[in-house]
Design a protein around this motif. Structure first.
Motif, PDB file in Angstrom:
ATOM      1  N   HIS A   1       0.846  -1.199   0.000  1.00  0.00           N
ATOM      2  CA  HIS A   1       0.000   0.000   0.000  1.00  0.00           C
ATOM      3  C   HIS A   1       0.878   1.244   0.000  1.00  0.00           C
ATOM      4  CE1 HIS A   1      -2.490  -3.232   1.828  1.00  0.00           C
ATOM      5  NE2 HIS A   1      -3.382  -2.747   0.984  1.00  0.00           N
TER       6      HIS A   1
ATOM      7  N   ASP B   1      -8.621   3.395   9.835  1.00  0.00           N
ATOM      8  CA  ASP B   1      -9.887   3.300   9.096  1.00  0.00           C
ATOM      9  C   ASP B   1     -10.049   4.420   8.074  1.00  0.00           C
ATOM     10  OD1 ASP B   1     -10.592   1.064  10.653  1.00  0.00           O
ATOM     11  OD2 ASP B   1     -11.378   2.361  12.225  1.00  0.00           O
ATOM     12  N   THR B   2      -9.025   4.616   7.260  1.00  0.00           N
ATOM     13  CA  THR B   2      -9.068   5.692   6.276  1.00  0.00           C
ATOM     14  C   THR B   2      -9.575   5.242   4.911  1.00  0.00           C
ATOM     15  OG1 THR B   2      -6.796   5.224   5.595  1.00  0.00           O
ATOM     16  CG2 THR B   2      -7.098   6.833   7.378  1.00  0.00           C
ATOM     17  N   GLY B   3      -9.677   3.932   4.685  1.00  0.00           N
ATOM     18  CA  GLY B   3      -9.999   3.451   3.355  1.00  0.00           C
ATOM     19  C   GLY B   3      -8.804   3.415   2.437  1.00  0.00           C
ATOM     20  N   ARG B   4      -7.626   3.527   2.993  1.00  0.00           N
ATOM     21  CA  ARG B   4      -6.396   3.561   2.204  1.00  0.00           C
ATOM     22  C   ARG B   4      -6.170   2.265   1.420  1.00  0.00           C
ATOM     23  NH1 ARG B   4      -1.527   6.451   2.501  1.00  0.00           N
ATOM     24  NH2 ARG B   4      -0.042   5.495   1.082  1.00  0.00           N
ATOM     25  N   ASP B   5      -6.639   1.142   1.933  1.00  0.00           N
ATOM     26  CA  ASP B   5      -6.338  -0.150   1.305  1.00  0.00           C
ATOM     27  C   ASP B   5      -6.814  -0.229  -0.139  1.00  0.00           C
ATOM     28  OD1 ASP B   5      -5.242  -0.844   3.683  1.00  0.00           O
ATOM     29  OD2 ASP B   5      -6.735  -2.355   4.231  1.00  0.00           O
ATOM     30  N   GLY B   6      -7.848   0.521  -0.493  1.00  0.00           N
ATOM     31  CA  GLY B   6      -8.385   0.441  -1.844  1.00  0.00           C
ATOM     32  C   GLY B   6      -7.875   1.512  -2.783  1.00  0.00           C
ATOM     33  N   ALA B   7      -6.857   2.278  -2.377  1.00  0.00           N
ATOM     34  CA  ALA B   7      -6.365   3.380  -3.208  1.00  0.00           C
ATOM     35  C   ALA B   7      -5.735   2.869  -4.494  1.00  0.00           C
ATOM     36  CB  ALA B   7      -5.357   4.214  -2.435  1.00  0.00           C
TER      37      ALA B   7
ATOM     38  N   ASP C   1      -6.427   8.340  -7.769  1.00  0.00           N
ATOM     39  CA  ASP C   1      -7.327   8.656  -6.667  1.00  0.00           C
ATOM     40  C   ASP C   1      -6.838   9.885  -5.905  1.00  0.00           C
ATOM     41  OD1 ASP C   1      -8.784   6.447  -7.323  1.00  0.00           O
ATOM     42  OD2 ASP C   1      -8.234   5.265  -5.547  1.00  0.00           O
TER      43      ASP C   1
ATOM     44  N   VAL D   1      -5.165   9.851   0.223  1.00  0.00           N
ATOM     45  CA  VAL D   1      -5.770   9.371   1.468  1.00  0.00           C
ATOM     46  C   VAL D   1      -4.691   9.417   2.540  1.00  0.00           C
ATOM     47  CG1 VAL D   1      -6.906   7.459   2.636  1.00  0.00           C
ATOM     48  CG2 VAL D   1      -7.348   7.872   0.206  1.00  0.00           C
TER      49      VAL D   1
ATOM     50  N   ALA E   1      -3.094   8.438   5.690  1.00  0.00           N
ATOM     51  CA  ALA E   1      -3.106   7.408   6.725  1.00  0.00           C
ATOM     52  C   ALA E   1      -2.015   7.645   7.755  1.00  0.00           C
ATOM     53  CB  ALA E   1      -2.933   6.029   6.084  1.00  0.00           C
TER      54      ALA E   1
ATOM     55  N   SER F   1      -0.006   5.544  -4.064  1.00  0.00           N
ATOM     56  CA  SER F   1      -1.210   4.803  -4.455  1.00  0.00           C
ATOM     57  C   SER F   1      -0.899   3.511  -5.206  1.00  0.00           C
ATOM     58  CB  SER F   1      -2.092   5.688  -5.341  1.00  0.00           C
ATOM     59  OG  SER F   1      -1.390   6.093  -6.513  1.00  0.00           O
TER      60      SER F   1
END
Length: 268
Positions: free
Chosen positions: A9, A29-35, A39, A42, A44, A65
């Motif tokens: 990541h 819990d930033t949603g970084r895993d799906g970057a 995009d 994000v 983190a 990303s």
């Protein structure tokens, strides 16, 4: 000193520990895993490898990303116009990161070890006295003079460029400002703890950037984040870089540099 990274990541440093203290600040819990490339950034926390720019496009660069690969102690990311390799190794009192950026000769870039640190309100940053320090437009409301129309940055002397003290973080006050200081090393003092950074790059401009966000950014959902960022370059946005404000790939097709992080304070 113990370092953990997350090559899957963005190659982010997720932990920097010494003597039982975690130095890196993180957001959960930033949603970084799906970057994915393209995009919006994000945040983190941790230490991001920002390259080929810090601000601008793409925001925080093109490496955060993307998935990196790991081969032994070397981690590598391939971006559209360059490849960046990082090799981490332990030293007697810290850690060393050796970098190689490969690209076509003439390629210009910025790089910052964008380290968001978990610091108290009493933390102090020490750099070379009177070093040239650039402020950027977000500092306009903190100065005792108007910001000139069209100025991308203004320069003063560390630790208080244009009268704005940047060496202390202090309590939250709803402001956010960044600075880029022409220095190759710095030290963070937080109580009895010390964290020192040094960057070496033959023939390239080196600096230390500061990000002092005391609850002033982002405007819609502000939070506190305090950054100390050794870098190549002298501006945050590659689009603002003058002829001597960015690193440049030479005829060999690569640029090499070294970041050293220690708990040994070099201050007098």
């Amino acid at each position: 000193m113990e370092v953990l990274t997350d090559p899957g990541h963005g190659g982010r440093w997720t932990s920097l520990r010494h003597g039982g203290r975690e130095w890196l600040w993180r957001r959960e819990d930033t949603g970084r895993d799906g970057a994915a490339p393209g995009d919006a950034f994000v945040d983190a926390g941790g230490l991001e490898e920002c390259v080929p720019t810090v601000r601008g496009t793409p925001d925080h660069g093109d490496a955060w990303s993307r998935a990196w690969t790991r081969d032994g102690n070397t981690e590598r990311v391939r971006c559209e116009r360059f490849t960046l390799a990082r090799e981490l190794s332990a030293t007697a009192d810290g850690v060393r990161a050796d970098y190689v950026l490969t690209a076509e000769p003439g390629f210009r870039f910025l790089w910052a070890a964008h380290a968001l640190l978990d610091l108290s309100e009493e933390a102090v940053v020490t750099l070379r006295e009177a070093a040239p320090a650039r402020l950027f437009p977000e500092a306009a409301g903190l100065l005792d003079r108007p910001w000139p129309d069209g100025a991308r940055w203004l320069e003063g002397a560390w630790p208080a460029p244009l009268g704005l003290r940047m060496d202390r973080f202090g309590p939250d006050d709803g402001t956010a400002a960044g600075a880029v200081v022409a220095a190759e090393r710095c030290c963070v003092h937080d109580g009895a703890d010390r964290l020192a950074f040094a960057v070496e790059a033959d023939g390239q401009p080196v600096s230390v950037a500061l990000w002092r966000n005391l609850g002033g950014f982002p405007a819609d959902r502000p939070y506190r984040s305090t950054g100390v960022e050794p870098m190549l370059g002298r501006v945050f946005d590659l689009a603002d870089a003058g002829p001597d404000d960015a690193a440049r790939v030479g005829a060999t097709g690569e640029v090499r540099w070294r970041l050293t992080v220690t708990a040994a304070c070099p201050c007098p």
